[in-house]
Design an enzyme around this catalytic site. Sequence first.
Site, PDB file in Angstrom:
ATOM      1  N   SER A  37       0.907  -1.193  -0.015  1.00 57.52           N
ATOM      2  CA  SER A  37       0.270   0.106   0.100  1.00 57.52           C
ATOM      3  C   SER A  37       1.105   1.226   0.132  1.00 57.52           C
ATOM      4  CB  SER A  37      -0.965  -0.158   0.704  1.00 57.52           C
ATOM      5  OG  SER A  37      -2.262   0.796   1.245  1.00 57.52           O
TER       6      SER A  37
ATOM      7  N   HIS B 291      -4.255  -1.438  -3.836  1.00 59.48           N
ATOM      8  CA  HIS B 291      -5.766  -1.776  -3.584  1.00 59.48           C
ATOM      9  C   HIS B 291      -6.942  -1.723  -4.989  1.00 59.48           C
ATOM     10  CE1 HIS B 291      -4.265  -2.400   0.353  1.00 59.48           C
ATOM     11  NE2 HIS B 291      -3.776  -1.060   0.663  1.00 59.48           N
TER      12      HIS B 291
END
Length: 249
Positions: free
Chosen positions: A134, A170
Amino acid sequence: MTALEPTILATSGGHRIGGRTRVLFDSLVHHAVDLSGVHGRRPRVLYVGTAIGDAEHFTTRMTEAARVAGFDLTPLHLFPMPNLEDVEGTVLDQDVVWVMGGSVVNLLAVWRAHGLDRIMHRAWQSGVVLSGVSAGSLCWYEGGATDSFGPELRPITNGLGFLPYGNGVHYDSDEGRRPLIHRLVADGTVPTAHCTDDGVGLVYRGTELVEAVAEVPGASAYVVTRDPDGAGVTEQRIEPRRLAPSPRG
């Protein structure tokens, strides 16, 4: 032993829930270690939790995950001050750097204040594998989409730029990220973007994308490019190579 050339594994994964522990390292973390080429001793992994404010409870979980995996883990904390006397020497002595997710905006500001951005670049050039999830993926690129400023996704354009692309993390689990990445590439805010569904990582040798890998079935990677006429974007799906299940836990 370090990687033979500068190597980055940028991911939207790497962790899973354990049976006896809260967190285990999944296949993407193990693949980062494999990319380093280490053998004949326990791998040395640096855990960097700047993006979540060096939260002590998560450092504890990462330390336990490393024990189960058979890694020697060193945490690098920058709050309230660096916990290591020789930050650069410690970073350069690692096989892998694993950067936790959280706020990439805060990560970049704190790293630059401490000169860690320059240290990471030297480590990358020397063959330490840079990796993370991330925010720990997005930081290595020119920019991308982030929720660091609040619940509404916004662009970030001041990434470290080791990789001359945009990044979307994501991509399948946060419905706002794909349309924002498309808009940012279409209007030139970020360059060609490399994106990952949850559980997928992108392997770079130097600045060249050489492979997509996955620790879960059905997930994909994508390259989003601006159309020549500037009217839109083209999204190309990349089928990742499925990694073997993580060996422990």
